[in-house]
Design an enzyme around this catalytic site. Sequence first.
Site: not given
Lengths: 74, 865
Positions: B17, B20, B85, B88, B523, B726, B730
């Site tokens: 809008c 913004c 190298c 480079c 785990d 898994d 986790d």
Amino acid sequence: MEYERLEKEVARRSALMYIPVSLGAASLFYLAASLVGGYPPVARIGGMVWVGLLSLIVSMPIITSRVKRQARGQ
Amino acid sequence: MNESTLNLTLPITGMTCASCVSHVEGALKELSGVKQVIVNLATNKANLVYDPKQVGLADMQRAVESVGYSVPTTELTLDVGGMTCASCVAHVEAALNELPGVNEAVVNLGLGNARVTYIPGVVTTSAMKRAVSEVGYEASERSEGADALDRERQVREDEIKRQGRNLIIAGTIGLIVMIGTFYDMLGPLKAFVPEFLSYKWVIGLLTTPIVFGPGRQFFTNSWRGLKHGVTDMNLLYATGIGAAYGIAVINTLFPKAGFGGEGATFFESAALLTAFIILGRWLEALTRGRTSEAIRKLMKLQPKIARLIRDGKEEEIPADEVEIGDLILVRPGEGIPVDGAVIEGYSAVDESMLTGESLPVEKKAGDTVIGGTLNKTGAFKFTATRVGKDTALAQIIKLVEDAQASKAPIQKLADWVAGHFILGVHMLAVVVFIFWFFFGYRWFFDPNSRFILSPYALGEIGVFGFSLLLSVTVLVISCPCAVGLATPSAMMAGTGKAAEHGVLFKGAEAIENTSKLQTIVFDKTGTLTKGEPSVTDVVISNQRSVTSDTDHLLRLAAIAEKNSEHPLGEAIVQGAEARGLVIGEAERFNSIPGHGVEAQVEGRAVLLGNRKLMLERAVDFSPLMAQAEALEADGKTVMFVAIDGQPSGLIAVADTLKEYTTEAIQRLHRLGIETAMITGDNRRTAEAIARHVGIDRALAEVLPQDKAEEVKKLQALGKKVSMVGDGVNDAPALAQADVGMAIGSGTDVAKETGDVILIKDDIQDVVVAIEVAKATMRKVKQNLFWAFVYNILGIPLGAGLFYPFISLIISPELAGLLMAISSVTVTLNTLLLKGFKPTIRHGDRPQRGAGEPKSRLSPVATSSD
């Protein structure tokens, strides 16, 4: 276009610095060789050219990248 | 706009809008150096006029982000040709990073590409290509998949051809130059060599096309770089070859000029130096591509043709035209073109190329198949479920490519050293020249001294010629090309080798970190164990039991539990099924919530449940109590079985360990790694399981949300910690760990969190990951050692440090040869990684069925007195 203009400006300003630096180093070498004495002219001139060339190679990238950074305000 | 300001159009996302617009404008206007801002909501762009000396694009991005919007970025991979190298790499990265609009550029020497993150619209692809070309390299947009493979091969073959052609020219003429130079030493062989070849002007004429033909690349590339303020190893070669050639020309044309006269014509140096450098480039081009063979192998797996069934007819179409839902037929010996689900037929499929599983996997209706794998025995039909970039193969290739394109911390350091090395070497060359010119020649020069491996005395060489010679040799011998290759080549080989075994590293940093791991936290549920309870022990009472057969007891219990929905009941039913027992129907069934079940089975009253139930029903289990308690101490849940009111036995149920868990833990211990297990179980159970498996440390009673905290505590002790899980609950712990390993992801690798992805649900692959990482880092260190040893020994030798004692100096051409050998040594050393095999012998693993691995039920059937 803006980028190219900036690049050209950087190249010009850098050259104004590294050319005198390398010429200065070369002249210094010539002066030292002359003061020490005993060197044939070719050795003095050859040495001056070699020192000047290496000084140009060393100073060119250092100065150019520094000027570039300054131009970009970094 | 005045001279010092620039115009910029910045794309903005997230604006909805007018307010913004004012937020973004306000944020940008606050930056000092921004002269004018106009934000356009319709185009989602901000037009700015700014002073680049005062404000950078990164500041503008931060300002936009600080008010809740973002500047969109996109990624592009450019193929970069001509890099040789580490310096480079630094130059191409610098050239790209300097472009306004480029957020990050990461260059990979081994792959010959640059991955650029940039703001679309601010910088164009052609600007990037131009920036790369201006510093002396060629850039082109990277194509995908098989095209990329063909293109990469083409580029490599072109480079091999180009350097091969250069080598033939420089090598052949260089050999003639050498014969001419050493004409006086040829002895009886002189008869076969025309004398004019020894004339200096002839040698000069022969050397000229070498320097300006094959050697021209060094001059043009270094000049292009110098103009943009960058130095690379081409410059070392250009100054070396140029100086040797220039002095030789002067000494030939003007022998009295004082440059050392005819005794100091370095034509052979210029010719052979060029030939040896090109030999090095050619060998490098030949061998370098082989370190990235793994990715090519993966790309080659993709079959080109699919056998489509349309309206009941068979039709061959290109594999990349297969769409989701298409019905595909696969015959014996054929490759599977895309991912899918089998709907008809039965076969065994070799998936080793993607999962590392060496034995073929059975496939039947309902099973999934992976594109790129090989059908072995039968024919089957399947429906395509994932095609194009979404297939497992495409995801794996992307992951391996991304890993190979990334940089390990050690590589960043090596690149930095190599990038600054060349300037340092030029400074050293000045120092060496000045020392020998003003002091060294006067103090130490011996006219009888000579080059290493050369019979010629330096004789009449003057102070300038001698000093220049040593200065040039320093330039040539210091080339850090091997330093640049040392790390990326090993990383590429390592990530590829790991992928062959179903272990995917998400970046070079992951490899480096994995190699340093000290503690691995597993785990428990779903990682060490199968995550579903199963029968582990069946104990028979010998005193009053109506049965003496464990199978009979288990069968009766399973029939009683058949209608139960309790997980423990299901475990008993599955346990009986796994033993091949026939499970009939109970005549009567009654569930006793919180206690167990009672049922009428084959005319007998079966009561199955916990201790409390038996007490309530006054069934005396005292003869079995010791065993029941021992089982409970092992972390198992014990079910008491009474038949016809008599205590008949015990059935222990537990979440069983996965196959090879104990072996994997033992292997980790042999690697000197501490192991820990994290679980929500109570301490007694957790410690019992840890003890059983051989895990050093049990982290018990840890809630899922606290797992990351436990990892942090271990890190606080100064340990490098990996978390293996898994990935379901986790993720925070995987992210917290120095290396997060997601296990059993299958082939949908793109969704996985973690730094390392283990495709198979096999805990032994943790060991494979560590062994590959350690082998890779060992190779990196060996390579860096060899690369630096050449330079560390070569530079003092080249600078004439030992000359006062041995009266020998190294010639520029020998220096060139040594440097070529250093690059080839490093690349060949990396290639040895191709023969690496993890200590786990995959061939020993039992064949798995089409679905999940079957539980290996091995109940401990004991009897009680």
